[in-house]
Design a protein around this motif. Structure first.
Motif, PDB file in Angstrom:
ATOM      1  N   THR A 123      -8.261  13.476 -18.469  1.00 53.01           N
ATOM      2  CA  THR A 123      -8.864  12.550 -19.435  1.00 53.01           C
ATOM      3  C   THR A 123      -9.849  13.205 -20.394  1.00 53.01           C
ATOM      4  O   THR A 123     -10.392  12.519 -21.252  1.00 53.01           O
ATOM      5  N   ARG A 131       2.175   1.849  -3.452  1.00 45.64           N
ATOM      6  CA  ARG A 131       1.150   2.365  -4.354  1.00 45.64           C
ATOM      7  C   ARG A 131       0.873   3.836  -4.089  1.00 45.64           C
ATOM      8  O   ARG A 131       0.662   4.621  -5.015  1.00 45.64           O
ATOM      9  N   ARG A 164       0.827  -1.206   0.000  1.00 46.44           N
ATOM     10  CA  ARG A 164       0.000   0.000   0.000  1.00 46.44           C
ATOM     11  C   ARG A 164       0.861   1.256   0.000  1.00 46.44           C
ATOM     12  O   ARG A 164       0.576   2.232  -0.698  1.00 46.44           O
ATOM     13  N   ALA A 193      -5.142  11.463  -6.405  1.00 49.29           N
ATOM     14  CA  ALA A 193      -5.482  10.046  -6.243  1.00 49.29           C
ATOM     15  C   ALA A 193      -4.518   9.325  -5.314  1.00 49.29           C
ATOM     16  O   ALA A 193      -4.840   8.252  -4.788  1.00 49.29           O
ATOM     17  N   ARG A 194      -3.332   9.904  -5.082  1.00 46.10           N
ATOM     18  CA  ARG A 194      -2.339   9.265  -4.221  1.00 46.10           C
ATOM     19  C   ARG A 194      -2.366   9.794  -2.792  1.00 46.10           C
ATOM     20  O   ARG A 194      -1.566   9.367  -1.960  1.00 46.10           O
ATOM     21  N   THR A 235       1.667  14.391 -16.773  1.00 44.14           N
ATOM     22  CA  THR A 235       1.185  13.458 -15.760  1.00 44.14           C
ATOM     23  C   THR A 235       0.247  12.450 -16.387  1.00 44.14           C
ATOM     24  O   THR A 235      -0.696  12.820 -17.104  1.00 44.14           O
ATOM     25  N   ARG A 236       0.503  11.163 -16.150  1.00 44.28           N
ATOM     26  CA  ARG A 236      -0.416  10.118 -16.576  1.00 44.28           C
ATOM     27  C   ARG A 236      -1.527   9.961 -15.541  1.00 44.28           C
ATOM     28  O   ARG A 236      -1.380  10.366 -14.388  1.00 44.28           O
ATOM     29  N   VAL A 237      -2.631   9.357 -15.943  1.00 37.58           N
ATOM     30  CA  VAL A 237      -3.794   9.224 -15.057  1.00 37.58           C
ATOM     31  C   VAL A 237      -3.417   8.445 -13.796  1.00 37.58           C
ATOM     32  O   VAL A 237      -3.814   8.812 -12.685  1.00 37.58           O
ATOM     33  N   GLU A 238      -2.639   7.399 -13.960  1.00 41.81           N
ATOM     34  CA  GLU A 238      -2.269   6.581 -12.790  1.00 41.81           C
ATOM     35  C   GLU A 238      -1.304   7.297 -11.860  1.00 41.81           C
ATOM     36  O   GLU A 238      -1.064   6.834 -10.743  1.00 41.81           O
ATOM     37  N   GLN A 239      -0.734   8.426 -12.297  1.00 39.51           N
ATOM     38  CA  GLN A 239       0.171   9.186 -11.450  1.00 39.51           C
ATOM     39  C   GLN A 239      -0.490  10.447 -10.894  1.00 39.51           C
ATOM     40  O   GLN A 239       0.190  11.322 -10.360  1.00 39.51           O
ATOM     41  N   ALA A 240      -1.803  10.551 -10.991  1.00 40.78           N
ATOM     42  CA  ALA A 240      -2.515  11.743 -10.538  1.00 40.78           C
ATOM     43  C   ALA A 240      -2.209  12.030  -9.068  1.00 40.78           C
ATOM     44  O   ALA A 240      -2.187  11.130  -8.228  1.00 40.78           O
ATOM     45  N   ARG A 267      -9.024  14.001 -12.366  1.00 47.48           N
ATOM     46  CA  ARG A 267      -9.169  12.975 -13.405  1.00 47.48           C
ATOM     47  C   ARG A 267      -9.832  13.560 -14.651  1.00 47.48           C
ATOM     48  O   ARG A 267      -9.454  13.231 -15.781  1.00 47.48           O
TER      49      ARG A 267
END
Length: 317
Positions: free
Chosen positions: A160, A50, A47, A127-128, A119-124, A156
């Protein structure tokens, strides 16, 4: 932290906030088998990876430009920063993150657009993040988690929505959402400060009624580590170098600094605690009704301001 029962402190009333939290965590996990403890350790390690990643990559080699970018891992950086302070007085995790959130709110519009473009979506960023005033996933963390979740949704959309509206550049939409992003950062800071102030009042009340031996807290420790630092954080928000939204948050919370100043004039920490708790309870309507409405007004103003920045970006496109 504690490998055997003999390592636990005899009394928690004289321990720092970090030591008390470490003891409570050890106590909650006592009695686990070695295999189960290892499984939970690996789960928490995954965790952490991530949420925080393996390292903090630099966004730019220019130090002046780097100061205008959003800190990547606010909770982790806050903990690292608080570990460098006096070990006798440890800031709560939420208060330690206030300077970093101020730095994030001071990010210029151009720096914000550049960051989102890379920035990619998974690196927002949003969100972290995770709740800082309560254990993530608990009921007490729900309001903070909802705020972070809404901010993550806004981010997001910024990442996107390219091509969603024909002939409108994506930077126009991001410019429209930039004030909302800053306002949500300020609302997060306000929530941290309000939650910390009420948590301190509850802990002071419990200690006055039940005593330090039963609660594991001392009035002096709670006062210095939560109340005083919370008031100092409110004062920091109103300094001239802070961004506008942070200064507005400091203005909204200015009565809290006045309350702590009046309580400090009461003399012994017992009377300070009684005055602080009583006055906070008598003015509950301001903290729990008026301030949320002011927060909603700030969000509405950010939407109006977003239209202006979108027009500016569209004119320059």
């Amino acid at each position: 932290p504690y490998t055997r029962s003999g390592d636990a402190p005899d009394s928690l009333s004289t321990q720092s906030a970090a030591e008390r939290a470490k003891y409570q965590a050890w106590r909650n996990k006592s009695g686990l088998s070695q295999a189960e403890a290892m499984r939970l350790y690996l789960q928490e390690s995954d965790r952490q990876v991530r949420v925080y990643g393996h390292h903090q990559p630099a966004l730019t080699d220019n130090p002046q430009q780097a100061q205008q970018t959003t800190p990547l891992n606010t909770p982790a950086a806050a903990l690292e920063d608080s570990n460098n302070t006096d070990q006798e007085q440890q800031q709560p995790r939420g208060l330690a993150a206030i300077p970093l959130l101020c730095a994030a709110a001071s990010e210029s519009r151009q720096a914000y657009l550049r960051r989102l473009a890379n920035t990619r979506v998974e690196q927002a960023w949003w969100a972290r993040q995770e709740p800082l005033t309560a254990t993530p996933g608990s009921l007490f963390a729900l309001p903070e988690a909802l705020l972070i979740g809404f901010a993550a949704l806004v981010e997001r959309v910024s990442l996107t929505a390219e091509g969603f509206v024909p002939m409108i550049p994506i930077d126009v939409l991001r410019s429209f959402l930039w004030p909302t992003h800053n306002s949500l950062l300020s609302l997060w800071m306000a929530y941290i400060l309000i939650a910390t102030s009420w948590t301190a009042a509850i802990e002071l009340s419990q200690t006055i009624v039940w005593g330090s031996r039963r609660t594991g807290l001392s009035l002096d420790t709670v006062w210095k580590e939560q109340v005083v630092w919370c008031a100092q954080s409110v004062g920091t928000l109103t300094e001239p170098h802070q961004p506008l939204t942070a200064r507005l948050t400091g203005l909204f919370l200015w009565p809290y600094g006045l309350l702590v100043s009046l309580a400090n004039a009461m003399g012994p920490v017992l009377w300070k605690s009684v005055f602080y708790t009583a006055f906070l309870c008598m003015t509950w309507w301001f903290w729990l009704v008026v301030l949320p409405w002011l927060g909603m007004a700030l969000l509405c103003l950010s939407v109006l301001a977003g239209n202006c920045f979108a027009v500016i970006e569209l004119a320059g496109a």
